[in-house]
Design a protein around this motif. Structure first.
Motif, PDB file in Angstrom:
ATOM      1  N   VAL A   1      97.591  54.510 -45.193  1.00  0.00           N
ATOM      2  CA  VAL A   1      96.126  54.535 -45.252  1.00  0.00           C
ATOM      3  C   VAL A   1      95.581  53.440 -44.335  1.00  0.00           C
ATOM      4  O   VAL A   1      96.057  52.292 -44.358  1.00  0.00           O
ATOM      5  CB  VAL A   1      95.635  54.323 -46.697  1.00  0.00           C
ATOM      6  N   ILE A   2      94.596  53.797 -43.534  1.00  0.00           N
ATOM      7  CA  ILE A   2      94.048  52.839 -42.571  1.00  0.00           C
ATOM      8  C   ILE A   2      92.772  52.196 -43.109  1.00  0.00           C
ATOM      9  O   ILE A   2      92.584  50.993 -43.023  1.00  0.00           O
ATOM     10  CB  ILE A   2      93.808  53.541 -41.222  1.00  0.00           C
ATOM     11  N   GLY A   3      91.907  52.971 -43.681  1.00  0.00           N
ATOM     12  CA  GLY A   3      90.668  52.407 -44.236  1.00  0.00           C
ATOM     13  C   GLY A   3      89.596  53.475 -44.284  1.00  0.00           C
ATOM     14  O   GLY A   3      89.841  54.636 -43.958  1.00  0.00           O
ATOM     15  N   ARG A   4      88.384  53.061 -44.660  1.00  0.00           N
ATOM     16  CA  ARG A   4      87.292  54.006 -44.843  1.00  0.00           C
ATOM     17  C   ARG A   4      86.778  54.517 -43.499  1.00  0.00           C
ATOM     18  O   ARG A   4      86.776  53.804 -42.499  1.00  0.00           O
ATOM     19  CB  ARG A   4      86.131  53.340 -45.591  1.00  0.00           C
ATOM     20  N   THR A   5      86.285  55.735 -43.531  1.00  0.00           N
ATOM     21  CA  THR A   5      85.681  56.310 -42.322  1.00  0.00           C
ATOM     22  C   THR A   5      84.161  56.386 -42.466  1.00  0.00           C
ATOM     23  O   THR A   5      83.474  56.866 -41.594  1.00  0.00           O
ATOM     24  CB  THR A   5      86.185  57.746 -42.085  1.00  0.00           C
ATOM     25  N   ASP A   6      83.665  55.915 -43.621  1.00  0.00           N
ATOM     26  CA  ASP A   6      82.217  56.027 -43.855  1.00  0.00           C
ATOM     27  C   ASP A   6      81.599  54.634 -43.979  1.00  0.00           C
ATOM     28  O   ASP A   6      82.173  53.657 -43.514  1.00  0.00           O
ATOM     29  CB  ASP A   6      81.952  56.869 -45.104  1.00  0.00           C
TER      30      ASP A   6
ATOM     31  N   VAL B   1      81.323  52.684 -46.418  1.00  0.00           N
ATOM     32  CA  VAL B   1      81.805  51.920 -47.562  1.00  0.00           C
ATOM     33  C   VAL B   1      82.704  50.803 -47.025  1.00  0.00           C
ATOM     34  O   VAL B   1      83.477  51.019 -46.108  1.00  0.00           O
ATOM     35  CB  VAL B   1      82.592  52.844 -48.522  1.00  0.00           C
ATOM     36  N   ILE B   2      82.573  49.600 -47.594  1.00  0.00           N
ATOM     37  CA  ILE B   2      83.437  48.481 -47.192  1.00  0.00           C
ATOM     38  C   ILE B   2      84.170  47.976 -48.428  1.00  0.00           C
ATOM     39  O   ILE B   2      83.556  47.826 -49.489  1.00  0.00           O
ATOM     40  CB  ILE B   2      82.631  47.271 -46.641  1.00  0.00           C
ATOM     41  N   LYS B   3      85.454  47.714 -48.309  1.00  0.00           N
ATOM     42  CA  LYS B   3      86.167  47.066 -49.399  1.00  0.00           C
ATOM     43  C   LYS B   3      86.258  45.576 -49.075  1.00  0.00           C
ATOM     44  O   LYS B   3      86.943  45.176 -48.136  1.00  0.00           O
ATOM     45  CB  LYS B   3      87.575  47.652 -49.562  1.00  0.00           C
ATOM     46  N   VAL B   4      85.568  44.758 -49.846  1.00  0.00           N
ATOM     47  CA  VAL B   4      85.570  43.310 -49.651  1.00  0.00           C
ATOM     48  C   VAL B   4      86.319  42.698 -50.828  1.00  0.00           C
ATOM     49  O   VAL B   4      85.878  42.853 -51.969  1.00  0.00           O
ATOM     50  CB  VAL B   4      84.140  42.747 -49.594  1.00  0.00           C
ATOM     51  N   SER B   5      87.436  42.052 -50.565  1.00  0.00           N
ATOM     52  CA  SER B   5      88.308  41.540 -51.633  1.00  0.00           C
ATOM     53  C   SER B   5      88.586  42.635 -52.658  1.00  0.00           C
ATOM     54  O   SER B   5      88.625  42.378 -53.851  1.00  0.00           O
ATOM     55  CB  SER B   5      87.673  40.335 -52.342  1.00  0.00           C
ATOM     56  N   GLY B   6      88.757  43.850 -52.183  1.00  0.00           N
ATOM     57  CA  GLY B   6      89.056  44.964 -53.086  1.00  0.00           C
ATOM     58  C   GLY B   6      87.828  45.536 -53.788  1.00  0.00           C
ATOM     59  O   GLY B   6      87.912  46.579 -54.418  1.00  0.00           O
ATOM     60  N   HIS B   7      86.673  44.857 -53.691  1.00  0.00           N
ATOM     61  CA  HIS B   7      85.448  45.382 -54.310  1.00  0.00           C
ATOM     62  C   HIS B   7      84.794  46.383 -53.379  1.00  0.00           C
ATOM     63  O   HIS B   7      84.675  46.152 -52.184  1.00  0.00           O
ATOM     64  CB  HIS B   7      84.449  44.264 -54.606  1.00  0.00           C
ATOM     65  N   ARG B   8      84.319  47.459 -53.956  1.00  0.00           N
ATOM     66  CA  ARG B   8      83.745  48.529 -53.149  1.00  0.00           C
ATOM     67  C   ARG B   8      82.243  48.324 -52.999  1.00  0.00           C
ATOM     68  O   ARG B   8      81.512  48.276 -53.978  1.00  0.00           O
ATOM     69  CB  ARG B   8      84.050  49.862 -53.837  1.00  0.00           C
TER      70      ARG B   8
ATOM     71  N   ALA C   1      74.520  46.131 -41.800  1.00  0.00           N
ATOM     72  CA  ALA C   1      75.727  45.449 -42.287  1.00  0.00           C
ATOM     73  C   ALA C   1      76.966  46.233 -41.853  1.00  0.00           C
ATOM     74  O   ALA C   1      76.958  47.456 -41.878  1.00  0.00           O
ATOM     75  CB  ALA C   1      75.684  45.345 -43.803  1.00  0.00           C
ATOM     76  N   ILE C   2      77.990  45.502 -41.471  1.00  0.00           N
ATOM     77  CA  ILE C   2      79.265  46.132 -41.130  1.00  0.00           C
ATOM     78  C   ILE C   2      80.400  45.325 -41.760  1.00  0.00           C
ATOM     79  O   ILE C   2      80.197  44.188 -42.177  1.00  0.00           O
ATOM     80  CB  ILE C   2      79.498  46.203 -39.595  1.00  0.00           C
ATOM     81  N   GLY C   3      81.573  45.927 -41.828  1.00  0.00           N
ATOM     82  CA  GLY C   3      82.753  45.208 -42.313  1.00  0.00           C
ATOM     83  C   GLY C   3      83.598  44.791 -41.129  1.00  0.00           C
ATOM     84  O   GLY C   3      83.830  45.593 -40.232  1.00  0.00           O
ATOM     85  N   LEU C   4      84.019  43.548 -41.128  1.00  0.00           N
ATOM     86  CA  LEU C   4      84.918  43.079 -40.076  1.00  0.00           C
ATOM     87  C   LEU C   4      86.212  42.589 -40.726  1.00  0.00           C
ATOM     88  O   LEU C   4      86.173  42.072 -41.844  1.00  0.00           O
ATOM     89  CB  LEU C   4      84.283  41.924 -39.288  1.00  0.00           C
ATOM     90  N   PRO C   5      87.344  42.772 -40.031  1.00  0.00           N
ATOM     91  CA  PRO C   5      88.618  42.357 -40.628  1.00  0.00           C
ATOM     92  C   PRO C   5      88.607  40.882 -41.021  1.00  0.00           C
ATOM     93  O   PRO C   5      88.080  40.045 -40.287  1.00  0.00           O
ATOM     94  CB  PRO C   5      89.642  42.590 -39.504  1.00  0.00           C
ATOM     95  N   HIS C   6      89.152  40.577 -42.199  1.00  0.00           N
ATOM     96  CA  HIS C   6      89.213  39.203 -42.681  1.00  0.00           C
ATOM     97  C   HIS C   6      90.613  38.969 -43.255  1.00  0.00           C
ATOM     98  O   HIS C   6      91.124  39.805 -43.985  1.00  0.00           O
ATOM     99  CB  HIS C   6      88.129  38.990 -43.742  1.00  0.00           C
TER     100      HIS C   6
ATOM    101  N   ILE D   1      81.767  40.953 -44.856  1.00  0.00           N
ATOM    102  CA  ILE D   1      80.512  41.575 -44.448  1.00  0.00           C
ATOM    103  C   ILE D   1      79.870  40.756 -43.339  1.00  0.00           C
ATOM    104  O   ILE D   1      79.737  39.531 -43.450  1.00  0.00           O
ATOM    105  CB  ILE D   1      79.549  41.687 -45.646  1.00  0.00           C
ATOM    106  N   HIS D   2      79.484  41.454 -42.304  1.00  0.00           N
ATOM    107  CA  HIS D   2      78.833  40.814 -41.181  1.00  0.00           C
ATOM    108  C   HIS D   2      77.497  41.532 -40.982  1.00  0.00           C
ATOM    109  O   HIS D   2      77.451  42.751 -41.028  1.00  0.00           O
ATOM    110  CB  HIS D   2      79.731  40.958 -39.948  1.00  0.00           C
ATOM    111  N   CYS D   3      76.408  40.767 -40.780  1.00  0.00           N
ATOM    112  CA  CYS D   3      75.102  41.416 -40.707  1.00  0.00           C
ATOM    113  C   CYS D   3      74.383  41.095 -39.409  1.00  0.00           C
ATOM    114  O   CYS D   3      74.371  39.944 -38.963  1.00  0.00           O
ATOM    115  CB  CYS D   3      74.219  40.945 -41.862  1.00  0.00           C
TER     116      CYS D   3
END
Ligand code: 6R9
Length: 630
Positions: A509-514, A516-523, A544-549, A556-558
């Motif tokens: 699994v690579i990650g979400r395509t929509d 949705v961001i998983k931040v510390s496992g929280h959706r 807002a976007i998700g960037l690798p951490h 979350i990056h805004c």
């Protein structure tokens, strides 16, 4: 496929000798050939007060129904049936507070007693079958009692993670029209009190449906109590109405058990609906097979009951299997980074199920914290919530599991209710791959047009077969249920994730395509963060976007367009961060900000988050032909 992806860990011999699933290839083949027969056999391991007419009713697809016509109650199987056996006197729940000297234990007998008291109180407050009860409680035993008490009387629980703001809580209470909210005075978070009751007071101020608020005393902090609306639980249980046995009502297999709000692509969270019959079969079976759970196990799932992992694998799955549930109020690093290992050692935990973000956090503190504890009670480890990177996998396997414990990576969603892609302990494990579709399931990786892509190629992950614990609909929004999950590729379930399959049939699994961001496992949904930001006086518009951490998986990056008169500054960033924490949740605090002149948008006005992501990562911005201002 890189060499890293080819790394394979074979199951240890001592696991195989004693496992529920020894010959997994045979079971997989049998279940694939006839999923209904497989699920029917699993359902027959549980108790039903009236049999089903059909295992699976597809007549209204994608509104699938399971075990139609049967009568049951998940509490009959999770609690009541154990009381008729020697399990009655074994421990059902061991709870340890953030202050680890606070310990409470409950046998199955005692668990049943507590559920009965809660159920009697709910009935006395006028809660009826089909009513939705909002539960906003921390990780304390009462959340388990309250959930099971609702189920026992046929009410529907709606657990809201006790880290959401008043605004988020209010939106969820109003959407569900709950008459009753169950909360606590406060919760302990790293030595400080998080004021749950104050938040509830703010949330219900404008909620016309709420008639009663039941408050559990936990932190013993000062709270204000409305003399009509609010009731201390400790006063209610002293009343005669709380005493005595409460009958577990037998409900239809398809009657709702709970709704759980989760984030999607829009600002409005979706209420995922799950039912008694199929959900109990799905969570019981997957925990039993994937974690080889026995009643002798001490099972620790570190998730919060506010998320689906807590519902399926902290509360229901282990109790359905008659295991002992270990529950801890605290976080992995408070007060010391070895509190997890101390608890594993002291309580003899045999299976530990946690998230990659926790593993990475603990890994950074170094091996010495782990090595000062005897972890020989562990036999299985598990991971959930986001892809686990091979480095964290190896550390978990070697340093925590001493190379003896299989790691069960479990891919699934709030919507799926139960594991969908995982391994059983007797299967070879590949670090970074969640494994194979569970028995009875088939997955495919599709391209945009709906064709299966060759092995090793990335595409959209879909599930081909219906499964018992699948969501039945989105509460109050059946159209969105169909359009979100079943329309892109008719007949198969769209997961929203991108993935690859390798030549052995293992899914990566690579990650979400929509959005949705998983931040510390929280959706979280980008739209929720954006609407929280938009209510700050300085903000004209935000994306807002998700960037690798490294630790959180994603951060979350805004990108924020400021109103006239506001200038970017560190203080402003902090004020925006604080504002998101207060209007949505502290878990949604953005990590980084940009203050561009404009946001990249399509001609129809949609923010192109893909372009923002590429800019933030310094990557090629790709096809910009639809960009409005280009
Ligand atoms: C159980 C849960 C669902 C999304 C899902 C996916 C990600 C969950 C994963 C995983 C890779 C795993 N996800 N488990 N990705 N490997 N083992 O987390 O439910 O909060 O609804 O999130 O989480 O992206 O689509 P939920």
């Amino acid at each position: 496929m890189t060499s890293e992806q080819q790394e394979v860990f074979e199951p240890p011999a001592e696991i195989i000798d004693d496992a529920w699933v020894k010959d997994w290839k045979a079971i997989e083949a049998e279940a694939t050939a006839d999923p209904r027969a497989y699920w029917e056999a699993r359902a027959n391991e549980l108790e039903w007060s009236a049999p089903w007419e059909k295992v699976l009713d597809e007549s209204g697809a994608p509104f699938y129904k399971w075990f139609t016509g049967a009568r049951t109650n998940i509490v009959t199987n999770a609690v009541d049936r154990h009381l008729r056996t020697a399990r009655r006197n074994k421990l059902a729940l061991i709870w340890v507070g953030e202050d680890t000297s606070r310990v409470r234990t409950f046998s199955y007998f005692a668990l049943n007693r507590e559920i009965d008291r809660w159920a009697n109180i709910l009935l006395a407050m006028g809660v009826e079958k089909g009513d939705i009860v909002t539960i906003y409680l921390p990780r304390i035993p009462e959340i388990v009692f309250a959930m099971l008490a609702c189920a026992k009387i046929g009410a529907i629980h709606s657990v809201i993670f006790a880290g959401y703001s008043a605004e988020a809580l209010n939106a969820r209470i109003d959407d569900s029209e709950s008459k009753l909210v169950i909360t606590a005075d406060g919760s302990w978070v790293n030595g400080k009190v998080f004021p749950l009751k104050d938040i509830v007071d703010d949330a219900v101020k404008f909620s016309p449906s709420v008639e009663n608020v039941v408050v559990v005393r936990n932190t013993r902090s000062d709270v204000s109590m409305d003399t009509v609306r609010d009731h201390w639980f400790e006063d209610l249980i002293k009343l005669p109405i709380a005493k005595g046995h409460c009958e577990t009502v037998q409900v239809d297999s398809e009657d709702p058990l709970f709704i759980l709000y989760t984030s999607g692509s829009t600002g409005k969270p979706k209420a995922i609906l799950h039912t008694h019959g199929g959900y109990q079969v799905g969570t019981y079976t997957t925990l039993k097979y994937s974690f080889d759970i026995k009643e002798s196990d001490r099972w620790w799932c570190t998730a919060d009951p506010g998320w689906v992992t807590g519902h399926s694998y902290l509360v229901y799955g282990p109790l359905l299997n008659g295991a002992t549930v270990f529950m801890s109020e605290g976080s992995p690093t408070y007060p010391y980074p070895d509190v997890f290992w101390q608890l594993v050692e002291y309580y003899g935990i045999s299976a530990l199920y946690t998230a990659p973000t926790a593993i990475r956090t603990l890994m950074r503190f170094g091996d010495a914290w782990v090595n000062r504890h005897d972890l020989s009670s562990l036999r299985l480890l598990g991971s959930v919530g986001e892809p686990i990177n091979p480095e964290a996998w190896r550390w978990f396997h070697h340093v925590v599991g001493k190379d003896r414990c299989p790691i069960i990576d479990t891919w699934w969603q709030t919507e799926t209710g139960m594991f969908q892609i995982t391994t059983v302990p007797t299967m070879p494990q590949k670090p970074g791959s969640a494994g194979r579709p569970v028995f009875g399931q088939e997955a495919a990786i599709l391209d945009e047009a709906g064709h299966e892509v060759p092995d090793g190629t990335e595409g959209f992950l879909v599930l081909k077969n219906p499964w018992p614990a699948m969501m039945r609909t989105l509460y109050k929004d059946p159209d969105r249920y169909v359009s979100t999950y079943w329309e892109k590729y008719p007949g198969v379930y769209l997961t929203g994730d991108a993935a690859k399959r390798d030549e052995d049939g293992y899914i990566w699994v690579i990650g979400r395509t929509d959005d949705v961001i998983k931040v510390s496992g929280h959706r979280l949904g980008t739209a929720e963060v954006e609407s929280a930001l938009a209510s700050h006086p300085a903000v004209a518009e935000a994306a807002a976007i998700g960037l690798p951490h490294e630790v959180k998986g994603n951060a979350i990056h805004c990108a924020v367009i400021l109103n006239q008169g506001y200038e970017p500054s560190k203080e402003l960033e902090e004020s925006l961060r604080q504002h998101v924490a207060e209007t949505l949740s502290p878990i949604a605090k953005p990590d980084g900000f940009d203050f561009p002149e404009k946001l990249p948008k399509t001609r129809s006005g949609k923010i192109m988050r893909r372009v923002l992501r590429a800019r933030a990562l310094g990557q090629d911005e790709g096809d910009l032909s639809t960009l409005e201002n280009e």
